[in-house]
Design an enzyme around this catalytic site. Structure first.
Site, PDB file in Angstrom:
ATOM      1  N   LYS A 174       0.910  -1.332   0.159  1.00 13.12           N
ATOM      2  CA  LYS A 174       0.108  -0.011   0.010  1.00 13.12           C
ATOM      3  C   LYS A 174       0.941   1.219  -0.028  1.00 13.12           C
ATOM      4  O   LYS A 174       1.398   1.610   1.078  1.00 13.12           O
ATOM      5  CB  LYS A 174      -0.774  -0.020   1.043  1.00 13.12           C
ATOM      6  CG  LYS A 174      -2.082   0.627   1.200  1.00 13.12           C
ATOM      7  CD  LYS A 174      -2.293   2.105   0.986  1.00 13.12           C
ATOM      8  CE  LYS A 174      -2.082   2.931   2.021  1.00 13.12           C
ATOM      9  NZ  LYS A 174      -1.668   4.432   1.937  1.00 13.12           N
ATOM     10  N   GLY A 227       6.470   5.353   8.093  1.00 23.10           N
ATOM     11  CA  GLY A 227       5.822   6.519   8.118  1.00 23.10           C
ATOM     12  C   GLY A 227       5.715   7.406   9.512  1.00 23.10           C
ATOM     13  O   GLY A 227       6.772   7.130  10.181  1.00 23.10           O
ATOM     14  N   GLY A 232       2.402   4.558  12.877  1.00 24.90           N
ATOM     15  CA  GLY A 232       2.969   3.503  13.249  1.00 24.90           C
ATOM     16  C   GLY A 232       2.739   2.665  14.513  1.00 24.90           C
ATOM     17  O   GLY A 232       2.688   1.288  14.191  1.00 24.90           O
ATOM     18  N   GLU A 381       8.208  16.576  15.406  1.00 23.13           N
ATOM     19  CA  GLU A 381       8.756  16.679  14.117  1.00 23.13           C
ATOM     20  C   GLU A 381       7.856  17.517  13.174  1.00 23.13           C
ATOM     21  O   GLU A 381       6.577  17.304  13.035  1.00 23.13           O
ATOM     22  CB  GLU A 381       8.483  15.196  13.324  1.00 23.13           C
ATOM     23  CG  GLU A 381       9.186  15.046  12.055  1.00 23.13           C
ATOM     24  CD  GLU A 381       8.976  13.657  11.462  1.00 23.13           C
ATOM     25  OE1 GLU A 381       7.855  12.970  11.811  1.00 23.13           O
ATOM     26  OE2 GLU A 381       9.842  12.978  11.015  1.00 23.13           O
TER      27      GLU A 381
HETATM   28  P1  NAD Z   1       1.749   8.775   7.491  1.00 18.37           P
HETATM   29  O1  NAD Z   1       1.932   8.099   8.879  1.00 18.37           O
HETATM   30  O2  NAD Z   1       0.778   9.709   7.703  1.00 18.37           O
HETATM   31  O3  NAD Z   1       1.504   7.496   6.375  1.00 18.37           O
HETATM   32  C1  NAD Z   1       2.297   6.525   6.162  1.00 18.37           C
HETATM   33  C2  NAD Z   1       1.731   5.422   5.596  1.00 18.37           C
HETATM   34  O4  NAD Z   1       0.626   4.789   6.458  1.00 18.37           O
HETATM   35  C3  NAD Z   1       0.676   5.832   4.259  1.00 18.37           C
HETATM   36  O5  NAD Z   1       0.716   4.835   3.097  1.00 18.37           O
HETATM   37  C4  NAD Z   1      -0.680   6.070   5.038  1.00 18.37           C
HETATM   38  O6  NAD Z   1      -1.799   5.811   4.083  1.00 18.37           O
HETATM   39  C5  NAD Z   1      -0.559   4.827   5.844  1.00 18.37           C
HETATM   40  N1  NAD Z   1      -1.648   4.803   6.956  1.00 18.37           N
HETATM   41  C6  NAD Z   1      -1.891   6.226   7.752  1.00 18.37           C
HETATM   42  N2  NAD Z   1      -3.002   5.413   8.470  1.00 18.37           N
HETATM   43  C7  NAD Z   1      -3.073   4.235   8.438  1.00 18.37           C
HETATM   44  C8  NAD Z   1      -3.873   3.347   9.155  1.00 18.37           C
HETATM   45  N3  NAD Z   1      -4.782   3.723  10.193  1.00 18.37           N
HETATM   46  N4  NAD Z   1      -3.715   2.013   9.004  1.00 18.37           N
HETATM   47  C9  NAD Z   1      -2.632   1.644   8.127  1.00 18.37           C
HETATM   48  N5  NAD Z   1      -2.043   2.470   7.235  1.00 18.37           N
HETATM   49  C10 NAD Z   1      -2.135   3.844   7.471  1.00 18.37           C
HETATM   50  O7  NAD Z   1       3.188   9.245   7.335  1.00 18.37           O
HETATM   51  P2  NAD Z   1       3.549  10.243   5.918  1.00 18.37           P
HETATM   52  O8  NAD Z   1       3.158  11.848   6.218  1.00 18.37           O
HETATM   53  O9  NAD Z   1       3.066   9.618   4.456  1.00 18.37           O
HETATM   54  O10 NAD Z   1       5.228  10.224   5.899  1.00 18.37           O
HETATM   55  C11 NAD Z   1       5.879  11.082   6.566  1.00 18.37           C
HETATM   56  C12 NAD Z   1       6.573  10.417   7.893  1.00 18.37           C
HETATM   57  O11 NAD Z   1       7.442   9.336   7.631  1.00 18.37           O
HETATM   58  C13 NAD Z   1       7.268  11.328   8.837  1.00 18.37           C
HETATM   59  O12 NAD Z   1       7.042  11.117  10.042  1.00 18.37           O
HETATM   60  C14 NAD Z   1       8.789  10.797   8.332  1.00 18.37           C
HETATM   61  O13 NAD Z   1       9.694  10.919   9.276  1.00 18.37           O
HETATM   62  C15 NAD Z   1       8.413   9.287   8.131  1.00 18.37           C
HETATM   63  N6  NAD Z   1       9.509   8.390   7.520  1.00 18.37           N
HETATM   64  C16 NAD Z   1      10.440   7.742   8.279  1.00 18.37           C
HETATM   65  C17 NAD Z   1      11.109   7.186   7.544  1.00 18.37           C
HETATM   66  C18 NAD Z   1      12.041   6.085   8.275  1.00 18.37           C
HETATM   67  O14 NAD Z   1      12.726   5.305   7.771  1.00 18.37           O
HETATM   68  N7  NAD Z   1      12.215   6.073   9.615  1.00 18.37           N
HETATM   69  C19 NAD Z   1      11.608   7.287   6.119  1.00 18.37           C
HETATM   70  C20 NAD Z   1      10.683   7.962   5.515  1.00 18.37           C
HETATM   71  C21 NAD Z   1       9.553   8.683   6.241  1.00 18.37           C
END
Ligand code: NAD
Length: 501
Positions: A174, A227, A232, A381
């Site tokens: 996804k 994410g 997470g 963040e």
């Molecule tokens: P997000 O948490 O909003 O979304 C991440 C993913 O999770 C998306 O595909 C989203 O659709 C999905 N998601 C959202 N709600 C969900 C649920 N209830 N159940 C299952 N899946 C769900 O994050 P974002 O805005 O897309 O990305 C930015 C974040 O990602 C920042 O916090 C960044 O630090 C982090 N990030 C971390 C790394 C790492 O390796 N540590 C790398 C890249 C980004």
């Protein structure tokens, strides 16, 4: 022309079963770039079914043959690098030099994991009974669910897809809802490389509707999530209640420490690149600058000048240094932190507002001075081009400030003192530590991930990635022809056995 994205299920490009779609918007122009399937649990079920049907044949395909397909993926990505990078820049906004790097990371990972096809090392070890042999093998697990963000549309998925595939698993992925077109072009490379239908399936859509059912699906035994920390942890909680294995890569609040003896010019270049590259939207972006008192005035002067010189615009223009934020919600979130900063008595040295550009979600490179450890702008963040400066007296205080956040992804120190450099390696409690280099720029052959609220102890990339996507299988072969009981048979029994051979 608007791109029509489809889900990729059992080797076929298909619409969501509901027929619903959502739009992917170019954040630099605000034009609709693509429409994509707004999937729900029915689509996730179909993808899991396809992955289930494909799993057995894929797991039984010898790993070196699986590796050859990954090498072909690398070759195809090399051929399509420019096209894919341009699409990514249009879809999520970072400049073309950075999207090229994003694709290159996937190419590197495809070669690296392709090589694992001839390694996937297990081990043998002596056993305690005579005429018996023992070994530990890495085994595939079954169907893995992958959930990824938008900020590295290709690199982050590649850290999951490639190790999961070489280990013999089948996948339902996804992607982030801001990057469906990039995800489709990336998945196409696997199909064109000869990956059998159903081994990699892609279901587009939003978190609760498409991600949620994937997390909860009883046939998905492993989840790998990247994410934000809040999402997470919610995914982790649900998956743990169902007894699943989970790999989490989450947020960051990364710091660069600059000591009085640092190479100033080098530090200025590195800080600028790490803080404002990808418009501050990397998990490893530098959002805190911990600076020793003596060098601070010169460093601030140079940084303000650098930040002011950053050229903003459409990332496809090679003369642009920084693109837009990904969407209006991100612009709103970053803007809201300007009020937080003011309420905390922070001084905005430069930036502090959306950029004066007619279209797009642009925000000025921003520098906060007078930030103190513990303030919200120092702890949370922000995920935008915003750098908070915290003054410290000495090395010990710098380490303390660095280590005192909810997150633990990446940290860095600039110093010419070799003893301080080694003390930093020892004392900084993040998953990644850089010496005389910014907080970004990890290479795929080393473990990637963070401590505290950034992760759950798992790592991506390098050999560590295999831990996420394999189970250990311990094998004992007894060729004594007798009942032998480890831990129970006495030395007498053992010596009888040995002399009878
Ligand atoms: P997000 O948490 O909003 O979304 C991440 C993913 O999770 C998306 O595909 C989203 O659709 C999905 N998601 C959202 N709600 C969900 C649920 N209830 N159940 C299952 N899946 C769900 O994050 P974002 O805005 O897309 O990305 C930015 C974040 O990602 C920042 O916090 C960044 O630090 C982090 N990030 C971390 C790394 C790492 O390796 N540590 C790398 C890249 C980004």
């Amino acid at each position: 022309m608007t791109i029509t994205v489809r889900n990729f299920i059992n080797g076929e490009l298909v619409a969501a079963q509901s027929g619903k779609t959502f739009q992917s918007i170019n954040p630099a122009t605000e034009e609709v770039l693509a429409v994509a399937p707004d999937s729900t649990s029915a689509d996730v079920d179909a993808a899991v079914q396809a992955a289930k049907s494909a799993y057995n044949a894929w797991r039984l395909t010898p790993a070196p043959r699986r590796g050859e397909i990954l090498y072909r993926v690398a070759e195809i990505l090399k051929e399509r690098k420019e096209e894919l990078s341009a699409l990514m820049t249009q879809e999520m906004g970072k400049i073309i030099a950075e999207t090229r790097g994003d694709v290159q990371e996937a190419i590197d990972m495809a070669y690296y994991m392709g090589g694992e096809g001839r390694r996937l090392m297990g081990y043998t070890s002596p056993v305690e009974m005579p005429n018996k042999f023992g070994m530990a093998l890495r085994d595939s697990v079954g169907i893995v669910g992958l959930i990824t963000p938008w900020n590295f549309p290709v690199a982050v998925p590649s850290w999951k897809i490639l190790p999961a595939l070489i280990a013999g698993n089948s996948i339902v992925w996804k992607p982030g809802e801001d990057v469906p077109a990039s995800a489709e072009m990336f998945a196409q490379a696997f199909a064109d490389a000869g990956l059998p239908a159903g081994v990699l399936n892609v279901v587009n859509g939003f978190g609760p509707d498409a991600g949620g059912p994937l997390v909860a699906h009883p046939d998905v035994r492993i989840l790998s999530f990247t994410g934000s920390t809040d999402t997470g942890i919610a995914v982790y909680t649900k998956a743990a209640s169902l007894g699943k294995k989970v790999t989490l890569e989450m947020g960051g609040k990364n710091a660069i420490i600059v000591m009085d003896d640092a190479n100033l010019d080098l530090a200025v270049d590195a800080i600028t690149w790490s803080a404002y590259g990808t418009t501050g939207q990397r998990c490893t972006a530098t959002s805190r600058l911990i600076v020793q008192k003596g060098i601070k005035p010169r460093l601030m002067e140079a940084l303000v000048a650098k930040a002011k010189s950053i050229r903003m615009g459409d990332g496809l223009d090679p003369n642009v240094d920084m693109g837009p934020l990904v969407n209006p919600k991100a612009l709103e979130k970053v803007s809201s932190y300007m009020d937080v900063a003011k309420s905390e008595g922070v001084k905005i040295l430069t930036g502090g507002a959306p950029a004066d550009i007619e279209k797009g979600y642009f925000f000025q490179p921003t520098l906060f001075d007078g930030v103190e450890a513990g303030m919200r702008v120092e702890q949370e963040e922000i995920f935008g081009p915003v750098l908070s400066v915290i003054e410290v007296a000495d090395f010990a205080e710098a380490v303390k400030v660095n280590n005192s956040t909810r997150y633990g992804l990446s940290s860095s120190i600039f110093t010419e003192n070799v003893n301080d450099a080694f003390r930093a390696i020892r004392d900084l409690t993040t998953g990644i530590v850089y010496i005389n280099h910014g907080t970004t720029g990890a290479e795929i052959q080393f473990p990637f991930g963070g401590t505290r609220g950034t992760g759950n102890g798992m790592r991506e990339a390098g050999q560590a990635a295999l831990t996420s996507f394999t189970e250990w299988k311990s094998v004992y072969v007894d060729y004594s022809g007798r009942l032998q009981r480890a831990q129970i048979d006495t030395e007498d029994v053992l010596s009888r056995e040995l002399t009878s051979d």
